[in-house]
Design a protein around this motif. Structure first.
Motif, mmCIF file in Angstrom:
data_model
loop_
_atom_site.group_PDB
_atom_site.id
_atom_site.type_symbol
_atom_site.label_atom_id
_atom_site.label_comp_id
_atom_site.label_asym_id
_atom_site.label_seq_id
_atom_site.Cartn_x
_atom_site.Cartn_y
_atom_site.Cartn_z
ATOM 1 N N GLU A 1 -0.773 3.688 13.546
ATOM 2 C CA GLU A 1 -1.729 3.334 12.497
ATOM 3 C C GLU A 1 -2.774 2.339 12.982
ATOM 4 O O GLU A 1 -3.844 2.211 12.385
ATOM 5 C CB GLU A 1 -0.994 2.738 11.290
ATOM 6 C CG GLU A 1 -0.087 3.717 10.582
ATOM 7 C CD GLU A 1 0.831 3.054 9.571
ATOM 8 O OE1 GLU A 1 1.213 3.752 8.622
ATOM 9 O OE2 GLU A 1 1.176 1.868 9.735
ATOM 10 N N LEU A 2 -2.458 1.604 14.052
ATOM 11 C CA LEU A 2 -3.363 0.589 14.599
ATOM 12 C C LEU A 2 -3.601 0.892 16.076
ATOM 13 O O LEU A 2 -3.231 0.132 16.955
ATOM 14 C CB LEU A 2 -2.774 -0.812 14.397
ATOM 15 C CG LEU A 2 -3.745 -1.978 14.558
ATOM 16 C CD1 LEU A 2 -4.846 -1.931 13.497
ATOM 17 C CD2 LEU A 2 -3.016 -3.307 14.477
ATOM 18 N N GLY A 3 -4.228 2.030 16.326
ATOM 19 C CA GLY A 3 -4.508 2.464 17.685
ATOM 20 C C GLY A 3 -5.645 1.669 18.309
ATOM 21 O O GLY A 3 -6.292 0.845 17.649
ATOM 22 N N PRO A 4 -5.926 1.897 19.595
ATOM 23 C CA PRO A 4 -7.010 1.190 20.274
ATOM 24 C C PRO A 4 -8.332 1.310 19.517
ATOM 25 O O PRO A 4 -8.721 2.385 19.065
ATOM 26 C CB PRO A 4 -7.084 1.890 21.633
ATOM 27 C CG PRO A 4 -5.691 2.402 21.853
ATOM 28 C CD PRO A 4 -5.211 2.815 20.482
ATOM 29 N N GLY A 5 -8.982 0.177 19.329
ATOM 30 C CA GLY A 5 -10.242 0.125 18.605
ATOM 31 C C GLY A 5 -10.086 -0.037 17.102
ATOM 32 O O GLY A 5 -11.063 -0.272 16.395
ATOM 33 N N GLU A 6 -8.849 0.057 16.606
ATOM 34 C CA GLU A 6 -8.599 -0.074 15.161
ATOM 35 C C GLU A 6 -8.382 -1.532 14.794
ATOM 36 O O GLU A 6 -7.960 -2.342 15.612
ATOM 37 C CB GLU A 6 -7.372 0.744 14.763
ATOM 38 C CG GLU A 6 -7.500 2.228 15.008
ATOM 39 C CD GLU A 6 -8.460 2.894 14.049
ATOM 40 O OE1 GLU A 6 -8.510 2.481 12.873
ATOM 41 O OE2 GLU A 6 -9.156 3.828 14.485
ATOM 42 N N ARG A 7 -8.622 -1.827 13.525
ATOM 43 C CA ARG A 7 -8.377 -3.176 12.990
ATOM 44 C C ARG A 7 -8.026 -3.063 11.519
ATOM 45 O O ARG A 7 -8.390 -2.098 10.863
ATOM 46 C CB ARG A 7 -9.575 -4.084 13.215
ATOM 47 C CG ARG A 7 -10.865 -3.533 12.654
ATOM 48 C CD ARG A 7 -12.057 -4.406 12.948
ATOM 49 N NE ARG A 7 -12.664 -4.052 14.216
ATOM 50 C CZ ARG A 7 -13.660 -4.716 14.781
ATOM 51 N NH1 ARG A 7 -14.162 -5.782 14.203
ATOM 52 N NH2 ARG A 7 -14.161 -4.339 15.921
ATOM 53 N N THR A 8 -7.315 -4.071 11.037
ATOM 54 C CA THR A 8 -6.943 -4.104 9.633
ATOM 55 C C THR A 8 -6.844 -5.565 9.202
ATOM 56 O O THR A 8 -6.788 -6.464 10.040
ATOM 57 C CB THR A 8 -5.612 -3.360 9.388
ATOM 58 O OG1 THR A 8 -5.412 -3.206 7.982
ATOM 59 C CG2 THR A 8 -4.425 -4.090 9.988
ATOM 60 N N ILE A 9 -6.816 -5.782 7.906
ATOM 61 C CA ILE A 9 -6.697 -7.134 7.354
ATOM 62 C C ILE A 9 -5.372 -7.234 6.613
ATOM 63 O O ILE A 9 -5.018 -6.341 5.841
ATOM 64 C CB ILE A 9 -7.848 -7.451 6.371
ATOM 65 C CG1 ILE A 9 -9.215 -7.227 7.022
ATOM 66 C CG2 ILE A 9 -7.715 -8.863 5.820
ATOM 67 C CD1 ILE A 9 -9.512 -8.115 8.207
ATOM 68 N N VAL A 10 -4.622 -8.307 6.882
ATOM 69 C CA VAL A 10 -3.394 -8.599 6.161
ATOM 70 C C VAL A 10 -3.528 -9.986 5.546
ATOM 71 O O VAL A 10 -4.375 -10.776 5.955
ATOM 72 C CB VAL A 10 -2.138 -8.530 7.076
ATOM 73 C CG1 VAL A 10 -1.940 -7.122 7.615
ATOM 74 C CG2 VAL A 10 -2.213 -9.531 8.211
ATOM 75 N N GLU A 11 -2.683 -10.258 4.572
ATOM 76 C CA GLU A 11 -2.690 -11.585 3.958
ATOM 77 C C GLU A 11 -1.479 -12.361 4.434
ATOM 78 O O GLU A 11 -0.355 -11.864 4.380
ATOM 79 C CB GLU A 11 -2.675 -11.474 2.437
ATOM 80 C CG GLU A 11 -2.869 -12.818 1.771
ATOM 81 C CD GLU A 11 -3.004 -12.712 0.264
ATOM 82 O OE1 GLU A 11 -2.259 -13.452 -0.418
ATOM 83 O OE2 GLU A 11 -3.818 -11.911 -0.208
ATOM 84 N N ILE A 12 -1.737 -13.585 4.898
ATOM 85 C CA ILE A 12 -0.664 -14.464 5.351
ATOM 86 C C ILE A 12 -0.845 -15.803 4.646
ATOM 87 O O ILE A 12 -1.864 -16.477 4.842
ATOM 88 C CB ILE A 12 -0.682 -14.646 6.882
ATOM 89 C CG1 ILE A 12 -0.466 -13.293 7.560
ATOM 90 C CG2 ILE A 12 0.362 -15.659 7.323
ATOM 91 C CD1 ILE A 12 -0.562 -13.318 9.065
ATOM 92 N N ASP A 13 0.117 -16.145 3.807
ATOM 93 C CA ASP A 13 0.067 -17.390 3.041
ATOM 94 C C ASP A 13 -1.278 -17.561 2.324
ATOM 95 O O ASP A 13 -1.870 -18.637 2.337
ATOM 96 C CB ASP A 13 0.347 -18.592 3.942
ATOM 97 C CG ASP A 13 1.767 -18.602 4.473
ATOM 98 O OD1 ASP A 13 2.642 -17.985 3.833
ATOM 99 O OD2 ASP A 13 2.007 -19.205 5.536
ATOM 100 N N GLY A 14 -1.784 -16.481 1.731
ATOM 101 C CA GLY A 14 -3.021 -16.535 0.967
ATOM 102 C C GLY A 14 -4.285 -16.467 1.803
ATOM 103 O O GLY A 14 -5.386 -16.516 1.265
ATOM 104 N N GLU A 15 -4.159 -16.350 3.103
ATOM 105 C CA GLU A 15 -5.304 -16.313 4.022
ATOM 106 C C GLU A 15 -5.489 -14.901 4.562
ATOM 107 O O GLU A 15 -4.525 -14.263 4.984
ATOM 108 C CB GLU A 15 -5.053 -17.282 5.186
ATOM 109 C CG GLU A 15 -6.145 -17.336 6.215
ATOM 110 C CD GLU A 15 -7.351 -18.141 5.764
ATOM 111 O OE1 GLU A 15 -8.471 -17.755 6.139
ATOM 112 O OE2 GLU A 15 -7.161 -19.137 5.060
ATOM 113 N N ALA A 16 -6.725 -14.412 4.583
ATOM 114 C CA ALA A 16 -7.025 -13.107 5.172
ATOM 115 C C ALA A 16 -7.018 -13.240 6.695
ATOM 116 O O ALA A 16 -7.695 -14.102 7.255
ATOM 117 C CB ALA A 16 -8.380 -12.599 4.699
ATOM 118 N N VAL A 17 -6.236 -12.382 7.337
ATOM 119 C CA VAL A 17 -6.091 -12.400 8.796
ATOM 120 C C VAL A 17 -6.395 -11.009 9.322
ATOM 121 O O VAL A 17 -5.836 -10.017 8.843
ATOM 122 C CB VAL A 17 -4.657 -12.828 9.206
ATOM 123 C CG1 VAL A 17 -4.454 -12.706 10.713
ATOM 124 C CG2 VAL A 17 -4.372 -14.244 8.733
ATOM 125 N N GLY A 18 -7.281 -10.931 10.289
ATOM 126 C CA GLY A 18 -7.592 -9.663 10.928
ATOM 127 C C GLY A 18 -6.648 -9.402 12.075
ATOM 128 O O GLY A 18 -6.363 -10.297 12.875
#
Length: 120
Positions: free
Chosen positions: A12-29
């Motif tokens: 799902e996160l192959g080369p060149g891919e990116r996604t955003i997750v939430e960690i302790d209320g902070e958006a992390v790429g």
């Protein structure tokens, strides 16, 4: 931080891919750059722009040969990311701003276990 956060599978996160997750209320790429995974705060220190949707490239380095001569420029293997709003650029590995090491973004460790990508 609240432990390990599941990002997705390596497929799902192959080369060149990116996604955003939430960690302790902070958006992390979370980015896969040529098979290397990075996790970095998604809020630019300049005006709060979405850093992780910006351009990724090698860090521009220059060597001054002599006064009055144009510097010799090249891109290193160290990767940087530039905020798409105003171009503020940060090192992906450390989160340090290019040109002012007193400014930095939070970075996180990324672990791949059994084909699953996690941020720790």
């Amino acid at each position: 931080m609240s432990g390990r956060v599941r990002v997705g599978t390596v497929d799902e996160l192959g080369p060149g891919e990116r996604t955003i997750v939430e960690i302790d209320g902070e958006a992390v790429g979370v980015l896969n750059v040529e098979g290397d995974y990075y996790a970095i705060q998604n809020t630019c220190e300049h005006m709060g722009g979405p850093v992780c949707s910006g351009r990724v490239q090698g860090k521009l380095v220059a060597e001054f040969v002599e006064p009055g001569k144009r510097p010799e420029e090249d891109f290193s293997d160290d990767k940087t990311i530039a905020c798409p709003w105003h171009g503020w650029e940060y090192e992906l590995e450390t989160g340090e701003h290019i040109g002012d090491d007193s400014i930095s973004l939070e970075t996180y460790d990324v672990v791949v276990e059994d084909g699953v990508v996690y941020v720790e």
